[in-house]
Scaffold this motif. Structure first.
Motif, mmCIF file in Angstrom:
data_model
loop_
_atom_site.group_PDB
_atom_site.id
_atom_site.type_symbol
_atom_site.label_atom_id
_atom_site.label_comp_id
_atom_site.label_asym_id
_atom_site.label_seq_id
_atom_site.Cartn_x
_atom_site.Cartn_y
_atom_site.Cartn_z
ATOM 1 N N MET A 190 0.838 -1.191 0.000
ATOM 2 C CA MET A 190 0.000 0.000 0.000
ATOM 3 C C MET A 190 0.879 1.248 0.000
ATOM 4 O O MET A 190 1.954 1.263 0.603
ATOM 5 N N GLU A 191 0.405 2.262 -0.670
ATOM 6 C CA GLU A 191 1.128 3.526 -0.811
ATOM 7 C C GLU A 191 0.699 4.493 0.292
ATOM 8 O O GLU A 191 -0.501 4.689 0.531
ATOM 9 N N TRP A 192 1.673 5.088 0.980
ATOM 10 C CA TRP A 192 1.370 6.101 1.981
ATOM 11 C C TRP A 192 0.900 7.352 1.264
ATOM 12 O O TRP A 192 1.546 7.833 0.340
ATOM 13 N N VAL A 193 -0.270 7.869 1.660
ATOM 14 C CA VAL A 193 -0.804 9.056 1.004
ATOM 15 C C VAL A 193 -0.881 10.261 1.926
ATOM 16 O O VAL A 193 -1.247 11.341 1.488
ATOM 17 N N GLY A 194 -0.521 10.071 3.198
ATOM 18 C CA GLY A 194 -0.485 11.218 4.089
ATOM 19 C C GLY A 194 -1.067 10.939 5.451
ATOM 20 O O GLY A 194 -1.391 9.808 5.802
ATOM 21 N N GLU A 195 -1.202 12.010 6.196
ATOM 22 C CA GLU A 195 -1.744 11.956 7.547
ATOM 23 C C GLU A 195 -2.950 12.878 7.586
ATOM 24 O O GLU A 195 -2.926 13.963 6.996
ATOM 25 N N THR A 196 -4.010 12.454 8.261
ATOM 26 C CA THR A 196 -5.227 13.247 8.291
ATOM 27 C C THR A 196 -5.985 13.010 9.587
ATOM 28 O O THR A 196 -5.801 11.992 10.243
ATOM 29 N N ASP A 197 -6.866 13.953 9.923
ATOM 30 C CA ASP A 197 -7.808 13.743 11.010
ATOM 31 C C ASP A 197 -9.235 13.665 10.455
ATOM 32 O O ASP A 197 -10.215 13.760 11.182
ATOM 33 N N LYS A 198 -9.341 13.481 9.160
ATOM 34 C CA LYS A 198 -10.632 13.407 8.466
ATOM 35 C C LYS A 198 -11.466 12.218 8.928
ATOM 36 O O LYS A 198 -12.682 12.309 9.061
ATOM 37 N N TYR A 199 -10.823 11.086 9.160
ATOM 38 C CA TYR A 199 -11.548 9.865 9.515
ATOM 39 C C TYR A 199 -11.594 9.695 11.028
ATOM 40 O O TYR A 199 -10.560 9.731 11.692
ATOM 41 N N TYR A 200 -12.774 9.475 11.566
ATOM 42 C CA TYR A 200 -12.985 9.143 12.980
ATOM 43 C C TYR A 200 -12.519 10.233 13.947
ATOM 44 O O TYR A 200 -12.375 9.970 15.139
ATOM 45 N N ASN A 201 -12.223 11.432 13.444
ATOM 46 C CA ASN A 201 -11.717 12.515 14.289
ATOM 47 C C ASN A 201 -10.454 12.114 15.047
ATOM 48 O O ASN A 201 -10.223 12.527 16.180
ATOM 49 N N LEU A 202 -9.638 11.295 14.399
ATOM 50 C CA LEU A 202 -8.362 10.855 14.960
ATOM 51 C C LEU A 202 -7.253 11.221 13.987
ATOM 52 O O LEU A 202 -7.464 11.223 12.775
ATOM 53 N N ASN A 203 -6.078 11.492 14.500
ATOM 54 C CA ASN A 203 -4.917 11.716 13.651
ATOM 55 C C ASN A 203 -4.448 10.349 13.142
ATOM 56 O O ASN A 203 -4.036 9.506 13.936
ATOM 57 N N LEU A 204 -4.543 10.115 11.843
ATOM 58 C CA LEU A 204 -4.260 8.795 11.281
ATOM 59 C C LEU A 204 -3.335 8.866 10.073
ATOM 60 O O LEU A 204 -3.399 9.819 9.289
ATOM 61 N N GLN A 205 -2.510 7.843 9.935
ATOM 62 C CA GLN A 205 -1.719 7.632 8.728
ATOM 63 C C GLN A 205 -2.635 6.934 7.719
ATOM 64 O O GLN A 205 -3.376 6.020 8.090
ATOM 65 N N VAL A 206 -2.567 7.335 6.464
ATOM 66 C CA VAL A 206 -3.450 6.774 5.441
ATOM 67 C C VAL A 206 -2.610 6.103 4.364
ATOM 68 O O VAL A 206 -1.654 6.689 3.843
ATOM 69 N N TYR A 207 -2.998 4.873 4.033
ATOM 70 C CA TYR A 207 -2.351 4.077 2.986
ATOM 71 C C TYR A 207 -3.412 3.678 1.978
ATOM 72 O O TYR A 207 -4.578 3.486 2.328
ATOM 73 N N ARG A 208 -2.998 3.547 0.716
ATOM 74 C CA ARG A 208 -3.952 3.228 -0.348
ATOM 75 C C ARG A 208 -3.379 2.169 -1.284
ATOM 76 O O ARG A 208 -2.182 2.160 -1.576
ATOM 77 N N MET A 209 -4.278 1.321 -1.756
ATOM 78 C CA MET A 209 -3.934 0.360 -2.803
ATOM 79 C C MET A 209 -5.001 0.509 -3.897
ATOM 80 O O MET A 209 -6.187 0.464 -3.618
ATOM 81 N N ARG A 210 -4.516 0.729 -5.104
ATOM 82 C CA ARG A 210 -5.420 0.773 -6.259
ATOM 83 C C ARG A 210 -5.434 -0.601 -6.925
ATOM 84 O O ARG A 210 -4.420 -1.303 -6.931
ATOM 85 N N ALA A 211 -6.551 -0.941 -7.505
ATOM 86 C CA ALA A 211 -6.688 -2.254 -8.154
ATOM 87 C C ALA A 211 -5.610 -2.462 -9.195
ATOM 88 O O ALA A 211 -5.037 -3.560 -9.301
ATOM 89 N N ALA A 212 -5.297 -1.427 -9.948
ATOM 90 C CA ALA A 212 -4.300 -1.558 -11.025
ATOM 91 C C ALA A 212 -2.893 -1.839 -10.488
ATOM 92 O O ALA A 212 -2.050 -2.369 -11.209
ATOM 93 N N ASP A 213 -2.644 -1.499 -9.225
ATOM 94 C CA ASP A 213 -1.319 -1.699 -8.624
ATOM 95 C C ASP A 213 -1.230 -2.953 -7.766
ATOM 96 O O ASP A 213 -0.153 -3.275 -7.253
ATOM 97 N N PHE A 214 -2.330 -3.647 -7.596
ATOM 98 C CA PHE A 214 -2.357 -4.809 -6.708
ATOM 99 C C PHE A 214 -1.641 -6.002 -7.322
ATOM 100 O O PHE A 214 -1.866 -6.349 -8.472
ATOM 101 N N VAL A 215 -0.787 -6.601 -6.518
ATOM 102 C CA VAL A 215 -0.093 -7.832 -6.923
ATOM 103 C C VAL A 215 -0.447 -8.896 -5.889
ATOM 104 O O VAL A 215 -0.157 -8.720 -4.702
ATOM 105 N N SER A 216 -1.094 -9.953 -6.336
ATOM 106 C CA SER A 216 -1.526 -10.990 -5.370
ATOM 107 C C SER A 216 -0.374 -11.855 -4.903
ATOM 108 O O SER A 216 0.688 -11.865 -5.436
#
Length: 178
Positions: A152-178
């Motif tokens: 998963m790719e690190w995309v940043g830090e946010t307090d957008k989700y759950y009103n908590l300071n969180l690190q956010v990671y993302r995986m796109r379908a096109a980048d997924f390797v099983s």
């Protein structure tokens, strides 16, 4: 939609009421509960865990695919070692979160990565999902390491989700390797 997935060592299946004792070893563990997002209280006893499991089981058929909650069991002995989820992230309920929780006795054996990779594969292929996010508290080094092992790719830090300071990671379908 019933989802059951298998990996080399694991079976990912829906929760059943009989899993309460095993689930309590996960969600009743202070070392697990402190990292859950949204922040929830550590589940104190088996009776409470049964109520929570019952709610998850009742909700499962109503989730929009790929959302849901699943138990992670070892194939060799059937022991429940963890849980997985895919759910919509607040506040806008547009982004899908993948999450994993393991009982402390199962840490360090690669189960979270193995199970999450299988669930991601299903979500990207069978459930036609474009991307999945993982969120972790900044000091939750285990969750962050798992997100990285998943590619998963690190995309940043946010307090957008759950009103908590969180690190956010993302995986796109096109980048997924099983």
């Amino acid at each position: 939609m019933t989802v059951t997935l298998e990996t080399e060592r694991l079976l990912i299946r829906e929760w059943v009421e009989g899993d309460a004792e095993a689930a309590l070893e996960i969600y009743g563990a202070a070392d697990v509960a402190q990292w859950l997002s949204p922040a929830i209280e550590q589940i104190a006893d088996e009776a409470t865990m049964k109520v929570v499991l019952h709610a998850w089981i009742e909700a499962q058929p109503n989730f929009v695919v790929p959302a849901g909650r699943w138990a992670i069991t070892r194939k060799d002995d059937g022991e429940v070692v963890g849980g997985l989820l895919i759910r919509l992230l607040p506040p806008y309920e547009e982004d899908l979160e993948i999450g994993w929780q393991l009982k402390p006795a199962a840490w360090g054996q690669g189960y979270a990565t193995e199970a999450s990779r299988a669930l991601m594969g299903w979500a990207f292929t069978d459930a036609d999902t474009d991307e999945l996010y993982a969120v972790a508290r900044p000091n939750n080094h285990r969750a962050i390491a798992t997100a990285k092992r998943l590619g998963m790719e690190w995309v940043g830090e946010t307090d957008k989700y759950y009103n908590l300071n969180l690190q956010v990671y993302r995986m796109r379908a096109a980048d997924f390797v099983s």
